[in-house]
Scaffold this active site. Structure first.
Site, short mmCIF file in Angstrom:
data_model
loop_
_atom_site.label_atom_id
_atom_site.label_comp_id
_atom_site.label_asym_id
_atom_site.label_seq_id
_atom_site.Cartn_x
_atom_site.Cartn_y
_atom_site.Cartn_z
N HIS A 65 0.67 -0.90 -0.32
CA HIS A 65 0.44 -0.12 0.10
C HIS A 65 0.86 1.38 -0.10
O HIS A 65 2.21 1.17 0.93
CB HIS A 65 -1.12 0.21 1.56
N CYS A 105 0.00 2.55 -4.87
CA CYS A 105 -1.19 3.11 -5.00
C CYS A 105 -0.19 4.94 -4.13
O CYS A 105 0.56 4.94 -3.68
CB CYS A 105 -2.21 3.49 -3.92
#
Length: 238
Positions: A65, A105
């Site tokens: 992430h 991301c």
């Protein structure tokens, strides 16, 4: 990720790892897999690798992430990408080619396939991060600053497409040509499915500080070196 980190499990990441291991091993790389590291352990792992001797190049892949400029360790603590890149600017890696692939991301925006103006803070952060990229390196991001990267049970479109291109002979291409093909393939042949994300796009991008051609294939590197040596001999004779 630890439960207290508050980050969702990334289904499909294991498929990316398995395919990367297979593809890079076939290209002659010595592959080391490190799973579920805490933030401090990620820093230490990259610092350790930056101090090792390599024959010609180093490839580092991060899948986690993330937000703009950072990825997260298993403990949920942030890891600054610019800090990781800076380790590879020392004497041990001088003159060696470096590639970093970042499957994470870089924000929460979703790409509709049209250009959207980014805010000033994102631009400043990106410039600062780029300045940390050492010479003779290329950094490849799954998505531009501010945007989300897709992951599903089959793996990430970014890593899976990269591996597919290598399996189809892409390692014979100079790296910037290979990465341009990666961009083209994902931009024109991928869109998310489902009621919420259906039709959303992804567009990888890369930052290059390469000063000479870079090949992931050993045979291509040797061919390039032989051609350069031959040109040098002809030049000295003339």
């Amino acid at each position: 990720f630890y439960p207290e980190a508050g980050l969702e499990k990334r289904n499909g990441a294991y498929r990316d790892v398995r395919r990367l291991h297979r593809v890079l091993s076939k290209l002659g790389f010595s592959v080391k897999i490190l799973n579920d590291l805490e933030a401090d352990e990620i820093y230490e792992a990259f610092k350790t690798e930056s101090e090792k001797a390599v024959e010609s190049c180093f490839v580092g892949v991060i899948s986690s992430h993330g937000e703009e400029g950072v990825i997260f360790g298993a403990d949920g603590h942030p890891v600054r990408l610019g800090h990781l890149y800076s380790y590879f600017g020392g004497l041990e890696m001088a003159g060696k080619k470096k590639m970093f692939l970042i499957q994470a991301c870089r924000g929460n925006e979703l790409d509709d396939g049209v250009k959207i103006e980014s805010d000033g803070l994102s631009e400043v952060s990106s410039v600062s991060e780029c300045l940390s990229v050492p010479l003779d390196s290329v950094v490849v991001y799954a998505t531009p600053p501010g945007y989300s990267a897709f992951m599903n049970l089959a793996g990430s479109v970014f890593i899976q497409t990269f591996c597919e291109l290598l399996e189809d002979g892409g390692a014979e291409l100079e790296v910037t040509r290979l990465l341009t093909r990666l961009n083209h393939h994902i931009a024109h042949h991928f869109q998310a499915r489902g009621q919420t994300l259906g039709g959303k796009k992804e567009m990888p991008c890369f930052v290059s500080r390469l000063t000479t051609d870079f090949f992931l294939s050993t045979d291509s590197r040797k061919k390039q070196e032989c051609e350069a040596s031959l040109r040098a001999r002809k030049s000295s004779v003339g």
